[in-house]
Design a protein around this motif. Sequence first.
Motif, PDB file in Angstrom:
ATOM      1  N   HIS A  91     -12.564 -14.312   4.525  1.00 50.40           N
ATOM      2  CA  HIS A  91     -13.470 -15.068   5.574  1.00 50.40           C
ATOM      3  C   HIS A  91     -14.567 -15.671   5.621  1.00 50.40           C
ATOM      4  N   ASP A 115     -12.230 -14.546  -1.324  1.00 50.18           N
ATOM      5  CA  ASP A 115     -12.830 -13.735   0.329  1.00 50.18           C
ATOM      6  C   ASP A 115     -13.639 -14.235   0.559  1.00 50.18           C
ATOM      7  N   HIS A 127      -6.636  -6.552  -0.633  1.00 51.61           N
ATOM      8  CA  HIS A 127      -7.149  -6.154  -1.708  1.00 51.61           C
ATOM      9  C   HIS A 127      -6.447  -5.252  -2.643  1.00 51.61           C
ATOM     10  N   HIS A 180      -8.279  -4.337   4.762  1.00 50.95           N
ATOM     11  CA  HIS A 180      -8.705  -4.243   3.569  1.00 50.95           C
ATOM     12  C   HIS A 180      -8.732  -2.200   3.031  1.00 50.95           C
ATOM     13  N   HIS A 221      -6.592 -15.156   2.049  1.00 52.46           N
ATOM     14  CA  HIS A 221      -7.337 -13.779   2.425  1.00 52.46           C
ATOM     15  C   HIS A 221      -9.152 -14.325   1.977  1.00 52.46           C
TER      16      HIS A 221
END
Length: 530
Positions: free
Chosen positions: A212, A470, A413, A389, A210
């Motif tokens: 970005h 994240d 999440h 998500h 996870h």
Amino acid sequence: MADDKVYISANELLADSFRLGNMVLESGFAPTHLVGIWRGGAPVGIAVQELLEYHGVVCDHIAVRTSSYSGIDQQTPEVRVFALGYLIDTLGPDDRLLVIDDVFDSGRSIEAFLRELALRCRHNMPRGVRIATVYYKPTRNRTALKPDFFVHQSDAWLVFPHEVNGLTLDEIRRHKPEAAAILQRAPMTDFASAVDRADFIAGLPKAELHLHIEGSLEPEMLFALAKRNAVAIPFESVEAVRAAYEFSNLQDFLDIYYQGMSVLQTEQDFFDLTAAYLARAEADAVRHVEIFFDPQGHTERGVAFAVVIGGIARALDAARARGVTSRLIMCFLRHLDEAAAEATLDEALPYLAVIDGVGLDSSEVGHPPAKFARVFARARALGLKLVAHAGEEGPPAYVHEALDVLGVDRIDHGNRALEDAALVARLATGGMCLTVCPLSNHKLCVVDDLAAHPLRRMLDAGLVATVNSDDPAYFGGYVNANFVAVADALDLRRDEIVALARNSFAGSFLGETDKARHLAAIDAYVAQAG
Ligand SMILES: Nc1ncnc2[nH]cnc12
Ligand SMILES: [Zn+2]
């Protein structure tokens, strides 16, 4: 038998200690010295001394220790007395000594203490000595002494507030529930220190699922790219950028995140961004990454899809040559409509050789998964993996929808799934992987305090939870920093940390052979770490 035991609460003991103090006071005996017999007599002695002083009776006070050992005849235990020096130096014959214990049982401790004190004080031994105890067990008294003051007479097996050794876990749970909550996890059971635990995490092979890529844009690179591409940014310095990274919710962060993307213009920018993240991940012993990118954040400001994917894919290729494998997941921005997501999927069609899955990110609340049912169905038909998500800020119903309507392979999440017991059971039974992001959750106020992070509860519930960063440039740390922070906050054991690393490969989109290879590497690492 467990039921014979009388469990004394801390409050009861304190109240009884004050009662004992009152008895001393009312007797007219005003001690000049108060001695608590370590250990049980110490808290009682403190309370008595406090009460006496409250009523104007000020005395010197100290604890001494006694310990029992088997004598030469192995029959009657002898009692040794420690730490008498201070008393011997300060006592005089006119002093008044109050000896305090929590329980007067065989009486041998106090007897030994007084005998040894008299022997060593000689003519300085105080003439006035009194014994005070909260509990007196006359049937067990083996001495000629008896307490001058006591609150309760008892024959029961007493369990004092601090006592946990010698009790079963069940007894602790039933009679000391507050202690049970704390003791359930023995602190640092398998690491000598937090530093050792961090070292163990540092070298532990892991996957990151996870991440970005735009969220790995560090302020230094933001500045460098702004200059390279002559893009104006509303910050004076790297420090000013970092200072702006204070968020009270997801939207606060997203506003800054989309603004930051404006400096990414060329294929080289996307290459540099991705290469920098991969180098950082490698340093954290990350062996495999599954990277999100947000094409709509770029195409809507005129940067071509080919530019974005070209730079990212080139950096992934370079890392693969160094042994770091990857998957690329294209996310749809859920605050935009489904038609925009469909158009993005159309644009992606020529690049499906390098795109492995689709995801759903951006502002969650108000944009439920079902809004993207058709585009996800199309992505599935194209053979793409699906993630979304869900349950970051949104309710458990969004997690249900991601599973039922989108048919996702993984939940990003998933924190709020814990509010729904049936959902937790479903996730556990299905072995559904959750990509959990502790520092992100803290920075975005999804949790107030990392110590309250749901990761421990997720593991306890049998969920396939993983630890991820994240948007590390915004949330204060890459994957190892996330592991360390949450391990410290929740005092994670070695087996829990290893389970998280194992889950990261098990929950990845790698093939079975690769998964097995990585799991074996974890086993080898754990074995050599001892
Ligand atoms: N934590 C997050 N939640 C939703 N969308 C995101 N985009 C980047 N980070 C995100
Ligand atoms: Zn995310």
